[in-house]
Motif scaffolding. Structure first.
Motif, PDB file in Angstrom:
ATOM      1  N   LEU A 201       0.834  -1.201   0.000  1.00 19.85           N
ATOM      2  CA  LEU A 201       0.000   0.000   0.000  1.00 19.85           C
ATOM      3  C   LEU A 201       0.874   1.260   0.000  1.00 19.85           C
ATOM      4  N   THR A 202       2.124   1.111  -0.454  1.00 20.30           N
ATOM      5  CA  THR A 202       3.120   2.199  -0.527  1.00 20.30           C
ATOM      6  C   THR A 202       3.305   2.891   0.826  1.00 20.30           C
ATOM      7  N   LEU A 203       3.182   2.116   1.900  1.00 20.52           N
ATOM      8  CA  LEU A 203       3.321   2.671   3.247  1.00 20.52           C
ATOM      9  C   LEU A 203       4.478   2.055   4.032  1.00 20.52           C
ATOM     10  N   ALA A 206       6.574   4.748   5.905  1.00 18.57           N
ATOM     11  CA  ALA A 206       5.773   5.405   6.958  1.00 18.57           C
ATOM     12  C   ALA A 206       5.486   4.429   8.091  1.00 18.57           C
TER      13      ALA A 206
ATOM     14  N   LEU B 203       7.299   8.766   0.992  1.00 15.86           N
ATOM     15  CA  LEU B 203       6.239   9.093   1.947  1.00 15.86           C
ATOM     16  C   LEU B 203       5.035   9.757   1.283  1.00 15.86           C
ATOM     17  N   VAL B 237      -3.564   3.662  -5.690  1.00 16.05           N
ATOM     18  CA  VAL B 237      -3.374   3.243  -4.295  1.00 16.05           C
ATOM     19  C   VAL B 237      -4.212   4.118  -3.367  1.00 16.05           C
TER      20      VAL B 237
END
Lengths: 337, 337
Positions: A201-203, A206, B203, B237
């Motif tokens: 989830l492209t996290l 983070a 981020l 996303v």
């Protein structure tokens, strides 16, 4: 605010990243990567088949070069870092662990599904007997309530784990969920806590920062994020961010950037991007081994595979239950009609 | 907790993403992308040269196809979404804006450096006169204190901006910094607030979520994150994450995933990954136009270009001050010796 804790960056380019190169690392590549990471100051460098020691098989993909050869090559060049291996009980055995120890591994991470910590007791015990550092490693921790993660982490501590690693194996967690899990485990244990992110989830970055703020002191990453599916947290980015935020990691930001760009990138078979398949796994919280079966079932029942994945996620299917996919697809097709 | 606000996803694949394809979009590609995004429910679809209307030039890179032709092609296929253009005063003029309006643009985003909102007054005024929606857009907002961002945002509102967009143009912000800036601007304005992320520190998604939690209701993204340098937030996303979190966006998650994979990905010239150059720009907070000059100066003075970038970031250099790089490099080389 007191002084910020030292953060141990654990590099898994040569283990989780092995998935992304179809387990085709050779001796020369391993020496170059280990040597680069070691000189950059990375203290824990993991090397194994993507599915852990003895993962090389028809089911999980054959390694091009044997783990014995790769571990020996790594031991030849590593100077300050600790050579680390992964072991999944059921795939790897205590015999594999002894082999890895003989070839210079100093640390083993024993990984199980989040509800099955108990099957790692003997491997953690053997590691301690061999004089190795032993890490308990819980996978797919997004699938269960915080209390369950804490319970299983405490089991690992009771077996003698030197630290406990919490993994978001499907890359399904949001930063707040990481905070909840990590702070609860940190509160409950006396040993340090680590975190292993995936980027579905492209996290990943983070979430790693959330884990650190919640008290984790061991953080997994890989050069260029190399890893299964959407990959892991990008370790050179973590090194830079943590430096910017005033954390000490012992890792030289410029040096690890150079390893990523000059040594790892040329070896990569595909860019580490988030395309639709890993995105859907993260969205639905389903493990990657379900993907192929899902596509087959979708074709057979004329369904969108994404609807099947979402349903599998709701039902909290775990690895080994792949045969249930047909049942789910059948039900979905019936309800549709 | 009341009902969650509607989040407007603003797609910039055909504007910021234009940088990543060297401004070589053609009519067929534009029609396919606009049509796909429109059918997926994206309400704001931005199309311009990467540096805004009339950006096509020796300095900023020539477009393969004129903006007139591309805007006309877009207008031919767009049905429910609003065709949006970007204008940087000094590059684009009110004449360019009239042209875009004639060719069907319904929204203009007028973008300036964070301290120079005043130069957008006439363009916002003209947009309103033309019956367009006008957006004030502040770039490089990480470079100034929160109060300055608020002051400039209020200027934009006073000129008649329908919403104000806050950009992290160098991808240099952490989630907390986004929270601080967005919540202060949301508190100070009566019009809605938006956020434009870059992914230099991996981020972009997390920062976009922070912006939403802080009250932003317009969020920029691009299919596969396509954009200058490290790219933008990956819009498919965002669509999935916001659905998971219970926000309404009007965007169909599966449909926008399909646009990303089937329409945009085949057009891409390079994967949208974070390699060392954009990482260093995010780390140092420096704008990408400084990169080439920095490499040249590093060579001339036998320095690591990364040390120059960090120093440029500390001195808060802004676009147009590229000639200062030589002075900085000279000083660094002197201090070294």
């Amino acid at each position: 605010m007191g002084e910020k804790k030292f953060i141990n960056l654990v590099d898994t380019t040569l283990r989780d990243g092995s998935h992304a190169v179809s387990h085709e690392y050779d001796v020369k590549q391993v020496k170059a990567i280990i040597s680069g990471l070691d000189k950059a100051g990375v203290r824990y460098i993991e090397l194994s088949h993507g599915d852990g020691l003895a993962g090389s098989s028809y089911n999980y993909g054959w390694s091009k070069t044997s783990e014995e050869e790769l571990l020996k090559a790594a031991s030849d060049v590593i100077e300050n870092g600790k050579l680390t291996v992964l072991l999944l009980p059921g795939i790897g055995t205590v015999e594999d662990l002894k082999m890895a120890c003989n070839y210079g591994a100093k640390v083993v991470r024993v990984a199980t599904h989040v509800t099955e910590a108990d099957i790692s007791e003997q491997h953690i015990g053997m590691a301690k007997k061999l004089g190795m550092m032993a890490v308990g490693f819980l996978m797919m921790t997004h699938m269960v309530p915080v209390e369950k993660v804490v319970e299983q982490a405490k089991l690992l501590e009771s077996y003698g784990a030197d630290y406990v690693n919490i993994a978001d194996s499907a890359g399904a967690m949001l930063p707040e969920q990481v905070t909840d899990r990590i702070s609860a485990v940190v509160d409950a244990l006396n040993v340090p806590v680590g975190f292993h992110a995936h980027n579905n989830l492209t996290l990943a970055t983070a979430n790693s920062l959330s884990a650190i703020k919640a008290g984790a002191t061991f953080i997994d990453g890989a050069c260029r994020g190399l890893g299964a599916g959407a990959g892991n947290a990008q370790i050179e980015v973590l090194a830079g961010l943590l430096q910017k935020l005033g954390y000490k990691t012992g890792v030289d930001f410029y040096k690890i950037m150079d390893v990523a760009e000059d040594v790892v990138e040329p070896i990569m078979k595909r860019p580490q991007v988030v395309c639709n398949a890993p995105l859907m796994l993260g969205y639905s919280g389903v493990y990657s081994s379900f993907l192929l079966h899902t596509y087959n079932a979708a074709k057979r029942f004329n369904l969108d595979p994404r609807d099947i994945l979402v349903e599998l996620g709701k039902r909290k299917m775990v690895g080994g239950q792949e045969d249930m996919i047909i049942d789910v697809a059948y039900e979905l097709s019936k309800n549709r009609g």
